[in-house]
Design an enzyme around this catalytic site. Structure first.
Site: not given
Ligand SMILES: NC(=O)c1ccc[n+]([C@@H]2O[C@H](COP(=O)([O-])OP(=O)(O)OC[C@H]3O[C@@H](n4cnc5c(N)ncnc54)[C@H](OP(=O)(O)O)[C@@H]3O)[C@@H](O)[C@H]2O)c1
Length: 246
Positions: A152
């Site tokens: 990651y």
């Molecule tokens: N959670 C944290 O602590 C954190 C911290 C810093 C940054 N982030 C970043 O914030 C962003 C959102 O994360 P989140 O925490 O909201 O995670 P999440 O709830 O798991 O959402 C990520 C979304 O990405 C899409 N996705 C997953 N696999 C994929 C694939 N193979 N191809 C295309 N799309 C895919 C899906 O949405 P769909 O099904 O709608 O396509 C999934 O719901 C990410 O980029 C993550 O790295 C998260």
């Protein structure tokens, strides 16, 4: 330009067409909800066929214009992207604990390369006088600090470095904002200490204030390191590379 410079076009996103990838995830839904609250027209980009409905505070469900896409087929989104005022590149995966070749390939493909292809498609759009388009790239504070998940960290840091490099050619045609977020609760990070709704509201506030480097985290090291790292990258990349016409 400084990493956290303000832009003269800062303002609310009311009336603007704003697309978000990873729309079905915790932050995707929260961002789309906040954009809707602001009077924007939200567009959900999902990697499945399912239409997105947002749960609203009054208990109602709001159907959102939903577009299906798949990693590797970003070109197929060209006309949709041209219709957007703002694209938030937000999709991501976290292969916690993995280090095998398949997890490496998937992490780079989803977190780095597909995000970069969407970013390049936005940069390549013809400039619009008056109101520049915006592309927001959600990397993570994993760019500068451990997330206990090497694939990651590597895939997000690489995305961040390439966005820093390629943003040098963005000119005024497309405003690039970087989202550098700390841990919030979601499927990707069940141990996050922040809530996606609060993170989304803070992101919108900082973007509307014109910040290019949007930082939301309780970790003071990120606030110190990220602007320094971004400024150093920009100085170095400017010194050793030259612009080439597309
Ligand atoms: N959670 C944290 O602590 C954190 C911290 C810093 C940054 N982030 C970043 O914030 C962003 C959102 O994360 P989140 O925490 O909201 O995670 P999440 O709830 O798991 O959402 C990520 C979304 O990405 C899409 N996705 C997953 N696999 C994929 C694939 N193979 N191809 C295309 N799309 C895919 C899906 O949405 P769909 O099904 O709608 O396509 C999934 O719901 C990410 O980029 C993550 O790295 C998260």
């Amino acid at each position: 330009m400084g990493a956290a410079a303000t832009s003269p076009s800062a303002g609310s996103y009311a009336g603007r067409r704003c697309g978000v990838t990873g729309a079905g995830g915790a932050l995707g839904r929260a961002l789309l909800g906040c954009l809707l609250d602001e009077g924007a027209h939200p567009v959900a980009l999902r990697h499945g066929p399912e239409e997105l409905c947002l749960d609203r505070p009054d208990g109602s469900r709001h159907p959102v214009e939903t577009v299906a896409w798949a990693v590797g087929q970003e070109e197929a989104l060209a006309s949709l992207l041209a219709s957007l005022d703002v694209l938030v590149i937000n999709h991501g995966i976290n292969r916690l604990g993995a280090r095998d070749a398949d997890a490496l390939r998937q992490s780079l493909e989803v977190n780095t390369l597909s995000a970069l292809r969407l970013f390049e498609l936005m940069l390549a759009l013809p400039p619009r006088p008056g109101q520049p388009r915006e592309v927001w790239v959600n990397t993570s504070e994993a760019e500068v600090s451990p997330a206990f998940s090497p694939l990651y960290e590597i895939s997000k840091r690489t995305l961040g470095e390439l966005v820093s490099l390629r943003s040098l050619d963005a000119d005024g045609g497309c405003t690039v904002r970087r989202l550098v977020l700390g841990p919030f609760r979601s499927d990707l990070n069940p141990y996050g200490v922040m809530r996606a709704d609060g993170v989304a509201r803070a992101v919108l506030r900082q973007a509307a204030a014109g910040r290019r480097l949007v930082i939301v985290t309780p970790n003071p090291l990120t606030w110190l390191l990220m602007p320094a790292v971004e400024t150093a990258r920009q100085l170095y990349y400017r010194a050793v590379t030259r612009r080439r016409d597309r």
